[in-house]
Design a protein around this motif. Sequence first.
Motif, short mmCIF file in Angstrom:
data_model
loop_
_atom_site.label_atom_id
_atom_site.label_comp_id
_atom_site.label_asym_id
_atom_site.label_seq_id
_atom_site.Cartn_x
_atom_site.Cartn_y
_atom_site.Cartn_z
N ARG A 1 0.83 -1.20 0.00
CA ARG A 1 0.00 0.00 0.00
C ARG A 1 0.86 1.25 0.00
O ARG A 1 0.57 2.23 -0.68
N ASP A 2 1.94 1.24 0.79
CA ASP A 2 2.85 2.38 0.83
C ASP A 2 4.24 1.88 1.21
O ASP A 2 4.38 0.83 1.86
N VAL A 3 5.27 2.62 0.83
CA VAL A 3 6.64 2.22 1.12
C VAL A 3 7.52 3.45 1.13
O VAL A 3 7.28 4.42 0.40
N ARG A 4 8.53 3.44 1.97
CA ARG A 4 9.54 4.50 2.03
C ARG A 4 10.91 3.84 2.05
O ARG A 4 11.16 2.96 2.88
N GLY B 1 1.33 -0.82 -4.89
CA GLY B 1 0.31 -1.59 -5.59
C GLY B 1 0.77 -2.96 -6.04
O GLY B 1 -0.05 -3.77 -6.48
N ALA B 2 2.06 -3.25 -5.94
CA ALA B 2 2.59 -4.54 -6.38
C ALA B 2 2.32 -5.61 -5.33
O ALA B 2 2.22 -5.32 -4.13
N PRO B 3 2.21 -6.88 -5.75
CA PRO B 3 2.03 -7.96 -4.77
C PRO B 3 3.26 -8.10 -3.89
O PRO B 3 4.40 -7.91 -4.36
N VAL B 4 3.03 -8.41 -2.62
CA VAL B 4 4.15 -8.58 -1.70
C VAL B 4 4.87 -9.88 -2.03
O VAL B 4 4.25 -10.94 -2.17
N GLY B 5 6.18 -9.80 -2.18
CA GLY B 5 6.95 -11.01 -2.47
C GLY B 5 8.31 -10.66 -3.03
O GLY B 5 8.57 -9.52 -3.44
N GLU B 6 9.18 -11.64 -3.04
CA GLU B 6 10.56 -11.42 -3.45
C GLU B 6 10.66 -10.90 -4.89
O GLU B 6 11.50 -10.05 -5.19
N GLN B 7 9.81 -11.40 -5.78
CA GLN B 7 9.90 -10.96 -7.17
C GLN B 7 9.64 -9.45 -7.28
O GLN B 7 10.34 -8.74 -8.01
#
Length: 326
Positions: free
Chosen positions: A256-259, A281-287
Motif C-alpha cells: 500500500r505504501d513504502v519509504r 500496488g505490487a504484490p508482496v513477495g521477493e519478485q
Amino acid sequence: MRPFEYSRAADASSAVEAMAGSPRAKFLAGGTNLVDLMRLGVEEPELLVDVSWLPLRSISETASGGLLICAAVSNSELAADQLVRSRYPGLARAVLSGASFQLRNVATVGGNLMQRTRCVYFQDVTKPCNKRVPGSGCPALEGEHRNLAIFGHSPQCVATNPSDMAVALVALDAVVHVTGADGERSIPLAEFHRLPGDTPGRDTVLSHGELITGVELPPLAIAAGSTYRKVRERASFAFAVVSIAAALEVSDGAVRDVRLALGGVAHMPWRCRRAEEALRGAPVGEQSFVRAADAELAAASPLRDNGYKVPLARNLIVRTLAELAG
C-alpha cells in the motif's frame, strides 16, 4: 591548528549576525566533526560561533501530530526519546548505528546533518581534492574509491555523505528549519544536501550564516514500522558501505505504501523514488522486491572498484523489505 576567535552566541539572531561579519566563520555545536577537520588542516575558520548553549535542546509534538527535534538535541538524547522510539524506530536505530556512545553524547542533530565526507583525499591536505580546493582535481576517480559513490557523482567528485541519521530522516520526509540574515525558511531534507556537479565544495543548499534550528518529522503511520540496516566493514564505529532506511505498509497482500532511502552510495542520502513507485500496488513477495531494487539500481554508475555496491544494495533492499513484510 591555526589561531581562531571564539564567540558564544546568546540567541539564534546574534549567532547569525556574528557569522555575517566573517566569511570564514563556522558554527560550533558538538564539534565532533569540525574540530577533527581543524586539526587536519581541512577547515581553517577565523571565527567559531558557539551555538551549543542556545535553547534548542527539546523534542516536542507538533500541532499536526508529528515531532519537532531541535538542532542542539544530542544524538544520544534523540535515540533514547520514547516518542522517537515508538513512532519512528528506524530513526532511533539509524542514530544508534553511528559513531560511538561517547561521540553520540556530544554530537548534535544539526551538526550531524552538516558533517562532511570521510573521503581520504578530502581529509588529506597533501592531496588534491576539488571539494577542498576547487579545480585541483579528484584523485579518487582513479585512486581509492572502493567505498565511494555509485549514484549522482560527477567528474569533479565521487565522495559520499557519511550520515546515518540523515538517511532515516530523508525516508521519513523530514523538513529542516533554518534561520539566517534573510529570515526563516523550511527545506525538505531530500533537497537539503547537494549532488557535486561542478561545485563539489558545497555540501548543502544553505547560504553562509544560515543556522539549523530544528528538524520536523511529519505524522506518518507507516513510520511506526520503520527500520534501519547498515552494512559496514567492522562491527562498530564505522561508516556505511551501504545502508538502508525502510518502512512498508501492506494491505490484502499488496504494497500500500513504502519509504526507502540508501546511505553510503551518493553525495547525499539517496531517496529511492523509482523503487517506491515500482512497489506501490505490487504484490508482496521477493519478485516484486527484486524488480523494485533493479529499477532503482539501473541508474547506478559504479566506478572501477565499487561495482560490488550494486548487488550489495540490491540484496539489502530485498532482504529488508522481506523482513518488514514478515
